[in-house]
Write a protein that holds these residues in place. Structure first.
Motif, PDB file in Angstrom:
ATOM      1  N   GLU A  24       8.333   3.173  -5.311  1.00  0.00           N
ATOM      2  CA  GLU A  24       9.475   2.081  -4.947  1.00  0.00           C
ATOM      3  C   GLU A  24      10.157   2.399  -3.552  1.00  0.00           C
ATOM      4  O   GLU A  24      10.623   3.433  -3.424  1.00  0.00           O
ATOM      5  N   GLY A  25       9.758   1.579  -2.638  1.00  0.00           N
ATOM      6  CA  GLY A  25      10.807   1.721  -1.401  1.00  0.00           C
ATOM      7  C   GLY A  25      10.014   2.423  -0.298  1.00  0.00           C
ATOM      8  O   GLY A  25      10.111   2.403   0.997  1.00  0.00           O
ATOM      9  N   GLY A  26       8.695   2.785  -0.856  1.00  0.00           N
ATOM     10  CA  GLY A  26       7.653   3.564   0.411  1.00  0.00           C
ATOM     11  C   GLY A  26       8.160   4.818   0.573  1.00  0.00           C
ATOM     12  O   GLY A  26       8.950   5.556  -0.031  1.00  0.00           O
ATOM     13  N   PRO A  27       7.432   5.421   1.514  1.00  0.00           N
ATOM     14  CA  PRO A  27       7.815   6.580   2.140  1.00  0.00           C
ATOM     15  C   PRO A  27       9.183   6.802   2.988  1.00  0.00           C
ATOM     16  O   PRO A  27       9.779   5.779   3.292  1.00  0.00           O
ATOM     17  N   SER A  28       9.687   8.040   2.712  1.00  0.00           N
ATOM     18  CA  SER A  28      11.057   8.302   3.522  1.00  0.00           C
ATOM     19  C   SER A  28      10.738   9.321   4.692  1.00  0.00           C
ATOM     20  O   SER A  28       9.823   9.843   4.618  1.00  0.00           O
ATOM     21  N   GLU A  29      11.836   9.503   5.277  1.00  0.00           N
ATOM     22  CA  GLU A  29      11.860  10.583   6.298  1.00  0.00           C
ATOM     23  C   GLU A  29      11.402  12.071   5.887  1.00  0.00           C
ATOM     24  O   GLU A  29      10.611  12.725   6.330  1.00  0.00           O
ATOM     25  N   SER A  30      11.664  12.473   4.424  1.00  0.00           N
ATOM     26  CA  SER A  30      11.270  13.492   3.930  1.00  0.00           C
ATOM     27  C   SER A  30       9.755  13.704   3.667  1.00  0.00           C
ATOM     28  O   SER A  30       9.396  14.596   3.164  1.00  0.00           O
ATOM     29  N   GLU A  86       0.677  -1.191   0.087  1.00  0.00           N
ATOM     30  CA  GLU A  86       0.205  -0.156   0.199  1.00  0.00           C
ATOM     31  C   GLU A  86       0.777   1.447   0.007  1.00  0.00           C
ATOM     32  O   GLU A  86       0.431   2.329  -0.776  1.00  0.00           O
ATOM     33  N   LEU A  87       1.797   1.231   0.809  1.00  0.00           N
ATOM     34  CA  LEU A  87       2.992   2.455   0.897  1.00  0.00           C
ATOM     35  C   LEU A  87       3.547   2.591  -0.543  1.00  0.00           C
ATOM     36  O   LEU A  87       3.742   3.678  -0.762  1.00  0.00           O
TER      37      LEU A  87
END
Length: 170
Positions: A85-91, A78-79
């Motif tokens: 790809e890789g989903g959400p990051s800190e940013s 879902e993310l």
């Protein structure tokens, strides 16, 4: 892009259809859960367009959804569908976005942010932390919580309170 539709096209449509004033001081954005996250992102990226944002039971950092809150049905698939790809990051966290927005526009230019969450909501602690962090950045940010869960019964009361607050009726 979905962001452009929410941030630019939809407000124009709403203002036109309902013959509402189109100035910033009469334009607000709101959402619950992931929609609250989206409302916060739009408000922080378009402070010129929105006087306020109501985030109800909002996601504050999508990177922790797949691990800390997998019971809310947010997995890797879902993310990645939302964030790539890789989903959400800190940013993608709201505090990261807020720091960037304050650096670009200044804290005084940011919209008023109202965050409301039920006492029994699993995201309550993260919403409270975000409200405090936004205040530390100099934003007009408030936090409210009362007995309630992550459901439409709670959100119906919460959105009415937010609207009343934006209109100076509370």
């Amino acid at each position: 892009r979905y962001f452009d539709w929410i941030a630019y096209e939809l407000p124009s449509i709403v203002h036109e259809w309902f013959r509402l004033p189109q100035d910033r001081e009469h334009t607000f954005i709101a959402g619950e859960s992931m929609g609250g996250y989206g409302a916060l992102r739009v408000a922080l990226e378009r402070p010129d367009a929105f006087a306020g944002c109501a985030a109800l039971s909002s996601v504050t950092d999508p990177a922790v959804l797949g691990t800390d809150f997998s019971g809310l049905m947010w997995g890797t698939r879902e993310l990645e569908a939302i964030f790539g790809e890789g989903g959400p990051s800190e940013s993608d966290s709201i505090i990261f976005q807020a720091k960037n927005a304050v650096g670009m526009w200044g804290a005084e230019a940011m919209p008023r942010i109202i965050q409301i969450v039920g006492d029994d909501d699993p995201l309550r602690a993260s919403v409270r932390t975000l409200a405090s962090e936004l205040g530390d950045l100099g934003l007009d940010s408030s936090f409210e919580s009362w007995p309630g869960r992550r459901d439409f019964i709670f959100w119906n009361v919460a959105i009415e309170r937010a609207i009343r607050s934006f209109c100076g009726l509370s």
